[in-house]
Design an enzyme around this catalytic site. Structure first.
Site, PDB file in Angstrom:
ATOM      1  N   GLU A 170       0.846  -1.197   0.000  1.00  0.00           N
ATOM      2  CA  GLU A 170       0.000   0.000   0.000  1.00  0.00           C
ATOM      3  C   GLU A 170       0.880   1.246   0.000  1.00  0.00           C
ATOM      4  OE1 GLU A 170      -3.896   1.945   2.205  1.00  0.00           O
ATOM      5  OE2 GLU A 170      -2.568   0.629   3.365  1.00  0.00           O
ATOM      6  N   ASP A 336     -11.035  -2.738   4.689  1.00  0.00           N
ATOM      7  CA  ASP A 336     -10.081  -1.847   5.366  1.00  0.00           C
ATOM      8  C   ASP A 336     -10.101  -2.034   6.884  1.00  0.00           C
ATOM      9  OD1 ASP A 336      -8.028  -0.041   5.524  1.00  0.00           O
ATOM     10  OD2 ASP A 336      -9.229   1.738   5.110  1.00  0.00           O
TER      11      ASP A 336
END
Length: 426
Positions: A170, A336
Site C-alpha cells: 500500500e 479496510d
C-alpha cells in the site's frame, strides 16, 4: 377354483389396508417434501454461499496494527484473541482467527504498509519488515493461513479450508522509484501495489491534490517514469491498485494499462464526495478496462459524516451504485479493517461479512450468482487476466531499466538520503 365369500372378504380387507397405506405414505411423503423445500432464510443462504465460495477481501491492515502497537513482536501475541490487547485509541483490533472464521473469510489481501514518513528514508526497509511479519504470522498459524500468489493457489487454499493470504503493498513509496525493488517485491509474493498512499511519489499524484485549495506539489497525474512503472507491473502480473491515487493518476493509468486494474478499498464519489472515492466517469473507464472496485467500509468514505458511521444499508448503497455503472463483474469488497478506527453498525469487524451478504440477498436484484461474483469471483477473474497478460508480455517485452530523472527526486526533496552513485557525475 372359485373363491368362497369368506376368502373374498379377506382379500378385500387386505387390499383396503394396502391402499390406505399407500395413501398415507404418499401424504407423508408430500408433507416431508414440502418441509424440505421450505425456503431458507437469507442468513442461511449467505452461510451456504460462503461455505462453498471464497470471500476474498481486498484490504486488511492487521500487519500495520501489529507494527504500530506491538513493534512487530508476535511470539507472545495470541491471534486467537486480539481483543484482549490494548491498542491505540482504545479501539480493539477488528481481526483475529475466530472472527475470520465466523465471517467465513476465504482469502485476504494483507496490506503491506508503513506511513509516508518513511518516504525517501527507510521506506523499503520498513515495507520489508511488514512482509516479514506477515510471513511469520502465516508460519505461526499454518493450519489457518496459506500463502497464495495466484488465483489457482487461492482456490487450493480454500479447498484445504485455510485462509488464502495474499500481499498488497500500500503505497508506491515502498519501491523508492526503482524498477529493481518493484521486481523484488513481486518475487516476495506481492501481488498488488497501490501506486500512492496519502503522499505523492516522484512519479504519481495522490488523492489529496484534488482537494479544494490544495497546495501540494503536483506531477499532474502519472509522469513518464510512472507510466513505465505501470508497464512493468503489467509485465510482471502485479495488479495496479488505484485506491488513494488522484483522479488524473487514475485516468492516466486506465489509458495505458494493458491489464485490468483494481481499487482495493474505495467507494462511490457520487454518494460521498471524498477524494478517496471513485467518480462516475472513472467508473466508466473501469468498466471498459474490466477492472474491479472493491468497496470499503470506512465510514468517512461511506457517509462523509464524522458523526455518522452509517450501517450495512449505507455500504450496500455504495455497492449498488458502483454495480449500476461498472456491472456485476467489476465489484468486490475491501473492508479496510484495522486500518480504520470506526466501522459502520453491523459491520464492526471481520466476523460481520455474512450480515452484508444476507442484506444484499434480501434485495430483489441480487441472485446467488451475483453474490459469488461480488465476494471473490470477480477478483479471481482479474487476477487470472493479469496472470495471462503477463505471460504474453514476457514473451516479447524485456524488464524495464534505467533511473528516474534526478530532477524529479530533487523537486520532491528526495535526494538527501541517497548516495546517487548510479547517476552520471554532473
Amino acid at each position: 377354483m372359485a373363491l368362497t365369500k369368506k376368502q373374498l372378504i379377506i382379500i378385500g380387507s387386505i387390499l383396503t389396508i394396502v391402499i390406505i397405506g399407500l395413501i398415507v405414505g404418499i401424504t407423508v411423503g408430500i408433507a416431508v417434501g414440502r418441509q424440505k423445500s421450505t425456503p431458507l432464510t437469507v442468513e442461511q443462504q449467505a452461510y451456504q454461499i460462503l461455505e462453498k465460495n471464497p470471500l476474498i477481501d481486498g484490504h486488511n491492515d492487521l500487519a500495520w496494527l501489529i507494527r504500530a502497537n506491538f513493534q512487530n513482536n508476535i511470539n507472545n501475541l495470541d491471534l486467537y484473541n486480539m481483543t484482549q490487547y490494548p491498542v491505540k485509541n482504545d479501539t480493539p483490533s477488528h481481526t483475529d482467527i475466530p472472527r475470520l472464521r465466523q465471517g467465513q473469510v476465504g482469502g485476504q489481501f494483507w496490506s503491506i504498509y508503513t506511513n509516508c514518513k518513511h518516504l525517501g528514508k527507510d521506506a523499503t526497509i520498513s515495507f520489508l519488515e511488514q512482509i516479514d511479519i506477515m510471513n511469520r504470522i502465516i508460519a505461526k498459524y499454518s493450519d489457518v493461513f496459506q500463502m497464495a500468489t495466484t488465483a489457482e493457489e487461492v482456490r487450493q487454499a480454500f479447498s484445504a479450508k485455510r485462509i488464502a493470504s495474499l500481499f498488497g503493498v500500500e503505497g508506491g513509496q515502498a519501491i523508492e522509484s526503482s524498477f529493481s525493488i518493484l521486481r523484488l517485491f513481486y518475487q516476495l509474493g506481492v501481488r498488488y501495489m497501490t501506486l500512492t498512499h496519502n503522499c505523492n511519489t516522484p512519479w504519481a499524484d495522490q488523492n489529496q491534490v484534488d482537494r479544494v485549495n490544495s497546495t501540494l506539489i503536483k506531477n499532474n497525474g502519472l509522469t513518464e517514469f510512472g507510466k513505465k512503472i505501470v508497464i512493468e507491473m503489467n509485465r510482471l502480473g502485479m495488479l495496479v491498485d488505484l485506491s488513494h491515487a488522484s483522479k488524473q493518476t487514475m485516468i492516466d493509468v486506465l489509458n495505458i494499462t494493458q491489464s485490468p486494474v483494481i481499487f482495493s478499498h474505495s467507494s462511490a464519489f457520487s454518494l460521498c464526495n471524498h477524494t478517496r472515492n471513485v467518480q462516475d466517469d472513472v467508473l466508466e473507464l473501469v468498466k471498459k478496462n474490466q477492472g474491479i472496485v472493491m468497496i470499503t467500509f470506512a465510514p468517512i468514505f461511506i457517509t462523509c459524516n464524522l458523526t455518522n458511521v452509517g450501517t450495512v444499508v449505507d455500504v450496500a448503497a455504495h455497492i449498488n451504485h458502483i454495480r449500476n455503472i461498472v456491472g456485476i463483474d467489476s465489484i468486490g469488497l475491501g473492508g479496510d479493517y484495522d486500518g480504520i478506527s470506526e466501522t459502520p453498525n453491523d459491520l464492526e469487524d471481520v466476523s460481520k461479512y455474512p450480515k452484508l451478504i444476507a442484506y444484499l440477498l434480501s434485495q430483489e436484484n441480487w441472485t446467488h450468482d451475483d453474490i459469488i461474483k461480488l465476494i471473490g469471483g470477480n477478483i479471481l477473474r482479474v487476477m487470472e487476466k493479469n496472470e495471462q497478460i503477463a505471460k504474453e508480455l514476457q514473451k516479447t517485452m524485456k524488464p524495464q531499466e534505467g533511473l528516474i530523472d534526478r530532477k524529479e527526486l530533487e523537486v520532491h526533496n528526495l535526494t538527501q538520503c541517497r548516495n546517487l552513485d548510479m547517476y552520471p557525475t554532473k
